[in-house]
Scaffold this motif. Structure first.
Motif, mmCIF file in Angstrom:
data_model
loop_
_atom_site.group_PDB
_atom_site.id
_atom_site.type_symbol
_atom_site.label_atom_id
_atom_site.label_comp_id
_atom_site.label_asym_id
_atom_site.label_seq_id
_atom_site.Cartn_x
_atom_site.Cartn_y
_atom_site.Cartn_z
ATOM 1 N N THR A 48 27.447 -2.225 -12.374
ATOM 2 C CA THR A 48 26.749 -3.197 -11.883
ATOM 3 C C THR A 48 26.594 -3.245 -10.940
ATOM 4 O OG1 THR A 48 28.711 -4.956 -11.690
ATOM 5 C CG2 THR A 48 27.284 -4.659 -14.378
ATOM 6 N N LYS A 50 26.047 -5.667 -8.597
ATOM 7 C CA LYS A 50 27.486 -6.879 -8.126
ATOM 8 C C LYS A 50 28.895 -6.532 -8.191
ATOM 9 C CE LYS A 50 24.672 -10.989 -8.541
ATOM 10 N NZ LYS A 50 23.991 -11.924 -8.685
ATOM 11 N N VAL A 53 32.828 -6.942 -12.271
ATOM 12 C CA VAL A 53 32.525 -8.347 -13.089
ATOM 13 C C VAL A 53 33.420 -8.752 -13.829
ATOM 14 C CG1 VAL A 53 30.875 -9.059 -15.282
ATOM 15 C CG2 VAL A 53 29.803 -7.132 -13.855
ATOM 16 N N THR A 124 30.439 -17.113 -14.983
ATOM 17 C CA THR A 124 30.555 -15.526 -13.803
ATOM 18 C C THR A 124 29.840 -14.147 -14.417
ATOM 19 O OG1 THR A 124 32.938 -17.151 -12.964
ATOM 20 C CG2 THR A 124 32.163 -14.492 -11.991
ATOM 21 N N MET A 128 27.290 -12.447 -12.478
ATOM 22 C CA MET A 128 27.083 -11.462 -12.191
ATOM 23 C C MET A 128 26.065 -9.817 -13.474
ATOM 24 S SD MET A 128 30.773 -10.611 -10.915
ATOM 25 C CE MET A 128 30.629 -9.763 -10.137
ATOM 26 N N CYS A 129 25.672 -10.432 -14.250
ATOM 27 C CA CYS A 129 24.940 -9.705 -15.530
ATOM 28 C C CYS A 129 23.429 -10.580 -15.186
ATOM 29 C CB CYS A 129 25.775 -9.111 -16.278
ATOM 30 S SG CYS A 129 26.970 -8.911 -16.469
#
Length: 160
Positions: A48, A50, A53, A124, A128-129
């Motif tokens: 990812t 970000k 995760v 969350t 993030m996804c």
């Protein structure tokens, strides 16, 4: 059936727990996050954009347990003694089950703290996804287990 968050005139109140004795209270709650199996595979492989995760979701869930009285207006501020987040993944189905456990030595239960914790951890993961998968859903926010206090122990059948 009566609800204890209302007075005799039907006004919302915070339940008075000042006369109750503190006992050890524990609650575990869960939430299910569903996504494309490829999205979950990328999450688990660390692909990812970000970052970590599940690590971030764990911290967010723990923080949510401590912030519950700020989010749920009639809940009591509690001294949380333990908060933990665990994840179960099913890659074939593309699901992450978030499990939040909260413990405190208090006059009232920690069910709302556990449920808020599971919900915020799930949110969350979604946050993030979402760039990779717009179809992610969060479902089944539910209490799995609680113990302590006058009402004793309760366990949802799926948690046994």
């Amino acid at each position: 059936m009566s609800f204890n968050h209302f007075d005799d005139q039907g006004q919302a109140i915070m339940v008075d727990v000042s006369g109750k004795q503190p006992t050890l209270r524990t609650a575990t709650a869960a939430a299910t996050v569903s996504m494309q199996p490829d999205t979950l595979a990328g999450l688990l492989a660390g692909r990812t954009t970000k970052g970590d995760v599940l690590g971030v979701a764990r911290i967010a869930g723990i923080a949510a347990a401590k912030k519950t009285p700020e989010l749920i207006p009639l809940s009591h501020p509690l001294a949380i003694h333990h908060a933990a987040i665990d994840f179960d993944t099913d890659q074939a189905c593309g699901t992450v089950t978030v499990r939040a456990t909260v413990r405190a030595f208090e006059r009232t239960g920690v069910e709302m703290e556990a449920m808020a914790s599971a919900a915020v951890a799930a949110l969350t993961i979604y946050d993030m996804c979402k760039g990779a998968d717009k179809g992610i859903t969060i479902s089944q926010i539910r209490l799995l287990f609680k113990e302590g206090g006058k009402s004793g122990t309760w366990q949802r059948e799926e948690a046994q």
